[in-house]
Design a protein around this motif. Structure first.
Motif, PDB file in Angstrom:
ATOM      1  N   ARG A  85       0.808  -1.220   0.000  1.00 18.75           N
ATOM      2  CA  ARG A  85       0.000   0.000   0.000  1.00 18.75           C
ATOM      3  C   ARG A  85       0.843   1.272   0.000  1.00 18.75           C
ATOM      4  O   ARG A  85       0.317   2.361  -0.253  1.00 18.75           O
ATOM      5  CB  ARG A  85      -0.924   0.023   1.219  1.00 18.75           C
ATOM      6  N   PHE A  86       2.122   1.161   0.266  1.00 16.90           N
ATOM      7  CA  PHE A  86       2.969   2.361   0.233  1.00 16.90           C
ATOM      8  C   PHE A  86       3.290   2.772  -1.206  1.00 16.90           C
ATOM      9  O   PHE A  86       3.843   3.852  -1.438  1.00 16.90           O
ATOM     10  CB  PHE A  86       4.266   2.126   1.018  1.00 16.90           C
ATOM     11  N   LEU A  87       2.941   1.916  -2.174  1.00 15.91           N
ATOM     12  CA  LEU A  87       3.142   2.227  -3.587  1.00 15.91           C
ATOM     13  C   LEU A  87       1.851   2.756  -4.200  1.00 15.91           C
ATOM     14  O   LEU A  87       0.758   2.504  -3.684  1.00 15.91           O
ATOM     15  CB  LEU A  87       3.576   0.968  -4.348  1.00 15.91           C
ATOM     16  N   ASP A  88       1.974   3.452  -5.329  1.00 19.65           N
ATOM     17  CA  ASP A  88       0.764   3.810  -6.053  1.00 19.65           C
ATOM     18  C   ASP A  88       0.182   2.546  -6.691  1.00 19.65           C
ATOM     19  O   ASP A  88       0.841   1.505  -6.769  1.00 19.65           O
ATOM     20  CB  ASP A  88       1.054   4.878  -7.115  1.00 19.65           C
ATOM     21  N   GLU A  89      -1.055   2.627  -7.133  1.00 17.84           N
ATOM     22  CA  GLU A  89      -1.772   1.428  -7.590  1.00 17.84           C
ATOM     23  C   GLU A  89      -1.058   0.733  -8.742  1.00 17.84           C
ATOM     24  O   GLU A  89      -0.935  -0.500  -8.764  1.00 17.84           O
ATOM     25  CB  GLU A  89      -3.192   1.815  -8.008  1.00 17.84           C
ATOM     26  N   GLU A  90      -0.563   1.492  -9.692  1.00 18.75           N
ATOM     27  CA  GLU A  90       0.107   0.893 -10.849  1.00 18.75           C
ATOM     28  C   GLU A  90       1.389   0.179 -10.429  1.00 18.75           C
ATOM     29  O   GLU A  90       1.670  -0.942 -10.868  1.00 18.75           O
ATOM     30  CB  GLU A  90       0.417   1.974 -11.884  1.00 18.75           C
ATOM     31  N   SER A  91       2.174   0.817  -9.571  1.00 15.23           N
ATOM     32  CA  SER A  91       3.429   0.208  -9.117  1.00 15.23           C
ATOM     33  C   SER A  91       3.165  -1.028  -8.264  1.00 15.23           C
ATOM     34  O   SER A  91       3.901  -2.019  -8.346  1.00 15.23           O
ATOM     35  CB  SER A  91       4.248   1.224  -8.320  1.00 15.23           C
ATOM     36  N   ALA A  92       2.110  -0.973  -7.444  1.00 17.73           N
ATOM     37  CA  ALA A  92       1.772  -2.129  -6.612  1.00 17.73           C
ATOM     38  C   ALA A  92       1.355  -3.316  -7.472  1.00 17.73           C
ATOM     39  O   ALA A  92       1.751  -4.460  -7.206  1.00 17.73           O
ATOM     40  CB  ALA A  92       0.662  -1.758  -5.632  1.00 17.73           C
ATOM     41  N   ASP A  93       0.560  -3.061  -8.502  1.00 17.66           N
ATOM     42  CA  ASP A  93       0.148  -4.143  -9.402  1.00 17.66           C
ATOM     43  C   ASP A  93       1.357  -4.767 -10.090  1.00 17.66           C
ATOM     44  O   ASP A  93       1.430  -5.989 -10.273  1.00 17.66           O
ATOM     45  CB  ASP A  93      -0.829  -3.615 -10.453  1.00 17.66           C
ATOM     46  N   ALA A  94       2.312  -3.928 -10.467  1.00 17.18           N
ATOM     47  CA  ALA A  94       3.506  -4.436 -11.137  1.00 17.18           C
ATOM     48  C   ALA A  94       4.396  -5.222 -10.184  1.00 17.18           C
ATOM     49  O   ALA A  94       5.074  -6.176 -10.590  1.00 17.18           O
ATOM     50  CB  ALA A  94       4.291  -3.275 -11.747  1.00 17.18           C
TER      51      ALA A  94
END
Length: 379
Positions: free
Chosen positions: A78-87
């Motif tokens: 959750r500390f990442l943005d949604e796109e980075s977390a998905d990746a």
């Protein structure tokens, strides 16, 4: 929306990060906060702190079941943005398949595993997914050309029917992503698992044992090779109380031991352990008769986290502390000053000894929700 860490969680994150980055030479830290106090938040922010300066960072998140894994693995990112977390979140669900994952420019990669799929004991080996067996077939052909041709008809398929063709297609499409380093590592793992000469030993196992067991041994070698060629930078064990047995020298789980203790001369990865009940806090009389000793489990845990020297020191100090508590209880109030002062000194020493290894936060004790907690005992 990301839950912000509370002050007590921030303090735990600071202690955990320091320990995992070398403050504890064994690089192990236990978060034993009471249920519901946000151990996942602590794990998330510790992961964030450790990955922040790394060029590439690989995390294994291991928990007792798929339900917990599915619930928490996204929270850890959750500390990442949604796109980075998905990746960053891998769909790979077992260690042995990591080397077949297409590479990419990802800085962070998180894998979620369960013991039943990735860290089975030797007596619980099974054939696994069809795609795993398809990969194994291709790897065997590269390491020992023609070996699989001598297997019984349908052996590698192991009962797979309509899905086998798709599994083979997926394996053939991804085999080129596999490095020569991993192929060599798998060859070594097979020789370790089956013995020498490995080609003959594998063939004998195939013909003389049930398919699930011998295929399971090939899968175990696959996971060993994956751990060797793609070691994690951090391992998060959730509900660590489920893995007490792994700390035992007698436990027959070499994959988990490799993860916890490293392989041969290689240092194990940093371990962040999450558990509200890492050891039994007390035992009923019948449990004591059966040989269950909560204090022994505590000291075994301390040794696992900090080593034999820390355990020896902790045992000695806890013994002194307990003796002083008994003495204080027997003395008149006017004579308790000196032993209370000594007990406080020992308490501070134990905190200094154990804070680099573990953290425990509890809710204030109260009988009713609206009543203030009782005053602390002045020791």
């Amino acid at each position: 929306m990301t839950a912000r860490a509370k002050p007590f969680q921030e303090a735990t994150v600071e202690a955990a990060t320091a320990a995992l980055q070398g403050g504890n030479p064994l690089r192990r830290f236990l978060v034993a906060d009471e249920v519901g106090l946000g151990k996942t938040v602590v794990a998330r922010d510790t992961l964030s702190a450790m990955a922040r300066t790394a060029r590439r960072f690989t995390v294994y998140y291991i928990t007792s079941g798929l339900k917990v894994a599915d619930q928490n693995k996204a929270e850890l990112l959750r500390f990442l943005d949604e796109e980075s977390a998905d990746a960053a979140l891998s769909k790979i669900d077992r260690v042995g398949l990591i080397p077949f994952e297409p590479s990419g420019p990802r800085k962070l990669r998180l894998y979620a595993f369960t013991p039943n799929t990735s860290f089975c004991k030797s007596q619980r080996l099974y054939g696994g997914k069809a795609v795993e067996r398809a990969f194994i077939s291709l790897l065997l052909d590269r390491i020992y050309p023609g070996l699989a041709n001598d297997f019984p008809y349908g052996y590698i398929e192991n009962g797979a029917t309509s899905g086998w063709k798709a599994a083979c297609t997926a394996a053939e499409e991804r085999i080129d992503h596999v490095s020569q380093r991993f192929i060599a590592s798998y060859g070594r793992a097979l020789r370790t698992e089956f013995g020498m000469p490995a080609r003959r030993a594998i063939l004998e196992a195939v013909h003389n044992t049930r398919p699930g067991h011998s295929l399971g041994r090939m899968r175990k070698a696959l996971a060993h090779a994956a751990l060797e060629s793609t070691p994690p930078d951090l391992v998060i064990f959730d509900e660590f109380q489920c893995y007490r047995h792994v700390r035992s020298p007698e436990d027959d789980n070499p994959l988990a031991k490799q993860l916890l203790r490293g392989k041969e001369s290689a240092a194990p990865p940093p371990l962040l352990l999450l558990s509200a009940t890492p050891y039994r806090f007390f035992a009923e009389r019948w449990e004591t008769i059966a040989g269950i000793a909560p204090h022994a489990e505590l000291f075994e845990l301390i040794e696992f986290l900090g080593g034999e020297r820390v355990r020896t020191e902790a045992e000695a100090q806890f013994r002194k502390f307990g003796d002083l508590l008994h003495l204080i209880g027997k003395l008149p109030s006017d004579d308790r000053g000196t032993p209370i002062s000594e007990a406080r000194t020992i308490k501070r020493g134990l905190e200094t000894l154990l804070v680099p290894l573990m953290s425990r936060t509890e809710r204030p004790p109260t009988d009713h929700a609206h009543e203030p907690p009782p005053p602390p005992v002045p020791i």
